[in-house]
Structure formats: C-alpha cells, structure tokens
Write an enzyme that holds these catalytic residues in place. Structure first.
Site, short mmCIF file in Angstrom:
data_model
loop_
_atom_site.label_atom_id
_atom_site.label_comp_id
_atom_site.label_asym_id
_atom_site.label_seq_id
_atom_site.Cartn_x
_atom_site.Cartn_y
_atom_site.Cartn_z
CD GLU A 188 -0.52 -5.55 5.72
OE1 GLU A 188 -0.67 -4.35 6.08
OE2 GLU A 188 -0.47 -6.29 4.68
CB CYS A 217 -0.89 0.09 1.19
SG CYS A 217 -2.26 1.21 1.00
CG HIS A 262 -3.48 -3.77 3.49
ND1 HIS A 262 -2.16 -3.05 4.19
CD2 HIS A 262 -3.95 -2.87 2.70
CE1 HIS A 262 -2.58 -1.72 3.89
NE2 HIS A 262 -3.51 -1.56 3.31
#
Length: 233
Positions: A207, A88, A205
């Site tokens: 994560e 990002c 994302h």
C-alpha cells in the site's frame, strides 16, 4: 456491482489510512474503515488487516489484537472462502489468530528496519498474484522490528510443497540471497498464503508502493490482481 473493501482499524494501527488511500483513491475501490469492535462483515468482499502497532505491540506483535471482537468475524470470513490480506502487523495478527502457520521473531539484528526492499514472486496461483509473473521482482518498502518469519522444518516443507510461499526477499535481479534476507526470515520468506489460498500475509507494504511519486508503484499489481479476481467472481 463493484466489490466492497474493508480496512480494519485497531487501537495503535498506523497504516490504515495508507491502505485506505491505496484502495479508495488510487485503485478507485469502494472502501470503508472497520473499527475493531465491529462484527458485521456481511457487506464486505475483501478484508485488509493493516500494519502498525496494534495495542502497542504489548506481549508480542498481534497477540492482543487477535482477541478483538472483529477477529471471530474475520475467522468466519476466511472459512467462507473470502479473501483477506494482512500487511506487516496485519500478518502478525493473522499468525496469532491461527489463520496462517508460523510465528514472527525479532529481526535478526534486533533493529527496526525501514527501507525499500525487493521481493520475488514465487507463485501466480493466488488471487493476490494473478497479475504478477512467477519470478517477477517487485520493489516494496518494509518497516518492522519483528518480521523474522519462523516455522519448523515440517511446516516449512509443507509450505514449500503446497506452493504457499508467495514472496521471498531477493536482490533487484531476483536472486534469493542471504544478503537480501535482512531480517533473518527462514527461507527468505516475505509472504505466505493459507492452504485455501484466500489469505495472504506479507511483511512488506504494497500500500506504500502504489505511486511512482513516492518511489514505486509495484504494489499496485497486488491490488489489481485482487480487483480483477473479484470482478469476475
């Protein structure tokens, strides 16, 4: 000896702890935070540049963070062939630093978008995607207002010819459609790598997709690929 992961923290980063949790607590990797004024990366094997709003996204996303002291060390790290993942805002910073080609524009409809999306893996030929089959679809969330990836026709052709497009926005069945391309990115691009294939930038994302409890654990496949590569390096 296990690999050491570093998560860079800029003023305004807000996904650094998400990244740390994914690496340290879910993947059980040796992980530490690196402040943006740090310059010694000698004990780091893998760098993660997280999402957020570094320096408040003033000027444009990533434009100020690109000049943080640590970034020259990141450039040297990349030139040594060591791996970097920008997520990002991290992707935006890598673009601003010239470590990846292209630029980010505001989302096509000028709205911040936060939702689950589907990504089609376009290549398994990176250390980030060895555990992912070409054409496999991952469910990974996005949260950005400036994720509309842009590059000119010549550079786009080079990305395609060099197999540098790593992820494209798709539907759940892997169809790359206009409807799936919610931010207007050229060629539905969600993630690209550099020519040497040791730098990956992606807007979604992973994560935030490492535990089924919060919607998906598909992001683990990216981190598993990296851990496996580093284990045999």
């Amino acid at each position: 000896m296990s690999a050491n992961f570093g998560v860079i923290v800029f003023p305004g980063s807000n996904c650094d702890h998400d990244a740390y949790h994914a690496l340290a607590h879910v993947m059980n990797a040796n992980t530490k935070f690196l402040w943006h004024k740090d310059t010694d990366l000698s004990d780091i094997d893998f760098l993660l540049v997280p999402g957020g709003f570094s320096y408040g996204d003033y000027l444009r996303s990533g434009a100020i963070a690109r000049f943080s002291p640590i970034m020259q060390s990141v450039v040297d790290f990349v030139e040594q062939g060591r791996p970097v993942l920008g997520i990002c805002n991290g992707f935006q910073i890598l673009l601003e630093a010239g470590l990846l080609p292209g630029a980010m524009l505001h989302n096509e409809e000028l709205r911040f978008v936060c939702k689950q999306t589907h990504l089609r893996c376009e290549t398994s030929d990176t250390l980030f995607t060895r555990n992912i089959e070409e054409g496999e679809v991952l469910q990974v969330p996005v949260a950005h207002g400036e994720g509309n990836y842009f590059t000119d026709e010549d550079q786009l052709k080079a990305l395609q010819d060099n197999d540098q497009v790593v992820f494209r926005y798709s539907d759940a069945d892997g169809n790359v459609t206009e409807e799936a391309n919610f931010n207007g990115s050229v060629d539905n691009i969600a993630g690209i790598c550099n020519k040497n294939r040791n730098v990956l930038g992606m807007m979604p994302h992973p994560e935030r997709a490492v535990e089924k409890l919060i919607g998906s654990d598909d992001g683990k496949k990216i981190f598993e690929s990296v851990l496996n590569e580093l284990a045999v390096a």
